[in-house]
Design a protein around this motif. Structure first.
Motif, PDB file in Angstrom:
ATOM      1  N   LEU A 285     113.868  46.237 -25.438  1.00  0.00           N
ATOM      2  CA  LEU A 285     114.053  47.043 -26.637  1.00  0.00           C
ATOM      3  C   LEU A 285     112.723  47.689 -27.013  1.00  0.00           C
ATOM      4  N   PRO A 286     112.753  48.790 -27.731  1.00  0.00           N
ATOM      5  CA  PRO A 286     111.490  49.428 -28.139  1.00  0.00           C
ATOM      6  C   PRO A 286     110.646  48.482 -28.983  1.00  0.00           C
ATOM      7  N   ARG A 287     109.348  48.550 -28.803  1.00  0.00           N
ATOM      8  CA  ARG A 287     108.440  47.757 -29.625  1.00  0.00           C
ATOM      9  C   ARG A 287     108.534  48.217 -31.075  1.00  0.00           C
ATOM     10  N   THR A 288     108.405  47.265 -31.981  1.00  0.00           N
ATOM     11  CA  THR A 288     108.477  47.603 -33.396  1.00  0.00           C
ATOM     12  C   THR A 288     107.084  47.915 -33.934  1.00  0.00           C
ATOM     13  N   GLU A 289     107.038  48.594 -35.068  1.00  0.00           N
ATOM     14  CA  GLU A 289     105.770  48.899 -35.729  1.00  0.00           C
ATOM     15  C   GLU A 289     105.052  47.615 -36.116  1.00  0.00           C
ATOM     16  N   GLN A 290     105.821  46.614 -36.512  1.00  0.00           N
ATOM     17  CA  GLN A 290     105.242  45.323 -36.890  1.00  0.00           C
ATOM     18  C   GLN A 290     104.536  44.674 -35.698  1.00  0.00           C
ATOM     19  N   MET A 291     105.144  44.786 -34.519  1.00  0.00           N
ATOM     20  CA  MET A 291     104.522  44.222 -33.317  1.00  0.00           C
ATOM     21  C   MET A 291     103.206  44.933 -32.995  1.00  0.00           C
ATOM     22  N   ASP A 292     103.211  46.261 -33.112  1.00  0.00           N
ATOM     23  CA  ASP A 292     102.010  47.032 -32.771  1.00  0.00           C
ATOM     24  C   ASP A 292     100.909  46.866 -33.802  1.00  0.00           C
TER      25      ASP A 292
END
Length: 661
Positions: A285-292
């Motif tokens: 799944l696409p990486r989330t803003e929180q992960m980045d």
């Protein structure tokens, strides 16, 4: 009063209890025996719950429970239910139905690859077997959950004749075609085959669905606690236990129900199976803003943002115990006793030299490894818990449909678009075919269109929905939607219209994307256009004569040429996106009415179909078109065996496969 009990003692008791007196006929007819029997069964269930199957006592289980010596034959782990053999029979019975095109879609039917099919899904799945075998990448279905109030179709009454069956289900639409609504049964929990009926409904549909999947294809099935246990066993049988991928828990509501009787029911399930787990790939799944956001760059490292990780591991190792010196402050560090550095001393020195070890801003912090955002996996593994804030919930789904249908509650139990979109992202490929044969309000089609808009994909949907009637007092009925199929078609139309407007208002959003397929075609399940040989109804010479008429004129009087073309194409293995055009023969043929012939060209001229007339001149012109095959009605050659013989030879010499039906 007339009809009341005349017993003064019992009458006084009834008044005290504020209950209606029992009539004499009720007291004498023994109807209260049912409640006595039920009371006995309730007591038995408290003592021996294990002996009950679908609410009834299983004699073999009872004998085992009381300790009788019982030798069960062929003991093995297997899913079985009452009516399983009938479900097999339904699966193996070929269909004589077909699909007919309508004008209810949007766009050019020869250009769009999206399809909506109105009809009973078991028959539709049988029709699609030849043309879509091994072509579908993803299937999503939201079948009846078997809550006790569902109406659905399941095998029943196999002993009846076809005439009895047709008479029983004889409801027809405006065009005179059977709607098959008579097949519906309400599967009440009081039914003695409550779970069995549901399994009999699901089994043939899942079996046929598996045939349609590509080798790397997957199927998602929504379900709740009523049947999740049986569905898991059923799918193990159909798809193979080894092809189980996940039992996903979806948080369907985002707030606890405090008025729940026991516990708040906050979730449903989505079972995920592969056709062949060795071929299947589940995307990240696409990486989330929180992960980045966990990755920062406080030291302006040219390799970009990073986060720090531990350099120490458990267990003591001789070569993993050494001093590490901070290049900035010369301070030394070592691991505690019983631990070791994860890298050899040589590799550690190399990483320090490259600036991959972080000693804090002042150089005095215990060393940690830099993990760069550019080097981590560009995506995230999906987990089996899908929270409502990530994939939507029931209220969101209701708001979506209301926003599409002028703030009206048109459909009671839609799924949120984000839920289906998540599934599409896990299995995405730009040219996939997505099938939903319990289409409901059309969420799957909506999700496919939205995701294509988002990422420029070229996915195509096939949605199948029975024309199940809406309730007369419902908002849907009052808004003009007579069936669930009508709702689904209109939702697709409105979603396409919305995307077209967005494209017109903000063309820059679509600039770098491929041309979107903003159309869909509609087919309806119909009886065959051709007469079917029925040996089972022949009882006398008159009946035989009727059946022999099938060979003389096989086409039904009401049959339309375009419908016959599609029936022939589907039975020949062509799919619903086959381009079909009625072509005009050259003038030298058309000017002579005797020799004129209308033909249909399909699949870019690969096949030519003649249904009205045939002539020697027309045959010559067909050969000039160089199709791979030519199909004609055999009745076109009636009384002219020589023309048929010549046609066979001419087609063979030209390398054209020739068939008559």
């Amino acid at each position: 009063m007339k009809g009341e009990s005349v017993d003064p003692i019992r009458d006084a008791s009834n008044k005290r209890n504020k209950a209606k007196p029992e009539s004499l006929s009720t007291a004498m007819d023994g109807s209260n025996g049912a409640s006595i029997a039920q009371d006995k069964l309730s007591k038995l269930k408290k003592l021996f719950p294990e002996i009950f199957t679908e609410g009834k006592v299983d004699p073999e289980k009872l004998r085992l429970a009381i300790g009788e010596d019982l030798n069960i034959q062929n003991e093995r782990y297997v899913l079985n239910w009452a009516g399983k053999s009938d479900a097999f029979r339904v699966l193996q019975t070929p269909t004589t139905a077909t699909l007919a095109p309508t004008s209810e879609g949007i766009g050019d039917a020869n250009k769009t690859g999206n399809v909506f099919i109105e009809g009973e899904n078991l028959e539709v799945l049988k029709i699609l077997q030849k043309s879509y075998y091994g072509k579908i990448k993803m299937i999503y279905i939201d079948p009846p959950y078997n809550t006790g109030s569902d109406n659905f179709i399941y095998p029943d009454r196999f002993s009846e004749s076809k005439e009895e069956y047709l008479k029983r289900i004889g409801e027809k639409d405006e065009e005179g075609y059977l709607l098959k609504e008579g097949l519906f049964r309400k599967n009440s929990k009081e039914s003695g085959q409550y779970h069995s009926n549901w399994l009999s409904m699901m089994y043939p549909r899942l079996f046929l669905a598996r045939n349609l999947l590509k080798d790397d294809g997957v199927i998602f099935v929504s379900i709740d606690d009523n049947e999740v246990h049986n569905l898991r066993l059923l799918m193990n049988e159909v798809f193979g236990e080894e092809n189980f991928l996940a039992n996903i828990v979806w948080q369907k509501i985002h707030s606890t129900k405090n008025d729940a009787k026991y516990l708040s029911d906050d979730h449903e399930y989505v079972l995920l199976y592969a056709k062949n787990i060795l071929e299947c790939t589940i995307n990240l799944l696409p990486r989330t803003e929180q992960m980045d956001n966990r990755y920062q760059n406080p030291d302006n490292d040219p390799r970009g943002p990073w986060s720090s990780g531990d350099l120490v591991a458990n267990e003591e190792r001789k070569d993993g115990y050494y001093d590490v010196k901070s290049p900035k402050t010369k301070k030394t560090f070592n691991v505690p006793k019983g631990k070791h550095w994860v890298y050899s001393q040589e590799n550690m020195k190399s990483y320090i030299k490259e600036g991959r070890i972080w000693f804090g801003k002042d150089g005095n912090a215990f060393p940690r490894l830099k993990r760069y955002l550019s080097e981590v996996q560009q995506g995230k593994k999906a987990d089996t818990l899908w929270l409502s804030d990530e994939v939507g919930h029931n209220q969101e789904a209701t708001r979506e449909t209301k926003s599409i249908f002028d703030d009206k509650t048109i459909f009671d139990t839609p799924k949120p678009v984000r839920l289906i979109t998540q599934m599409l992202k896990l299995t995405k490929g730009n040219d996939d075919i997505i099938l939903d044969f319990f289409a409901g309000s059309g969420t799957t089609a909506h999700a496919v269109l939205d995701l294509n808009k988002e990422d420029g994909g070229n996915r195509k949907f096939i949605c199948v929905q029975l024309p199940e009637k809406t309730k007369n007092d419902s908002e849907a009925f009052n808004a003009g939607y007579k069936t669930i199929a009508d709702i689904c078609k209109e939702r697709i139309r409105r979603v396409i219209k919305k995307i077209k407007k967005e494209k017109q208002d903000n063309p820059s959003l679509f600039k770098d994307k491929t041309e979107m397929d903003l159309g869909f075609k509609v087919f309806k399940l119909k009886n065959s256009n051709f007469k079917i040989w029925r040996s089972d109804v022949i009882e006398n010479g008159k009946d035989l004569a009727k059946q022999m008429d099938v060979f003389e004129e096989p086409v039904k009087p009401e049959a339309k040429a375009s419908n016959m073309v599609w029936e022939i194409l589907l039975k020949s293995g062509y799919d619903l996106n086959t381009k079909v055009e009625e072509i005009e023969m050259p003038k030298q043929v058309r000017h002579d009415k005797k020799d004129s012939c209308e033909v249909y060209s399909a699949s870019e001229g690969e096949v030519i179909i003649a249904l009205s007339k045939i002539s020697q001149s027309a045959i010559k012109e067909i050969i000039k078109l160089k199709p791979k095959r030519c199909i004609c009605l055999d009745s076109l050659f009636a009384g002219n065996d020589q023309l048929k013989t010549n046609t066979v030879l001419q087609m063979k010499d030209a390398g054209i496969e020739f068939k008559t039906i």
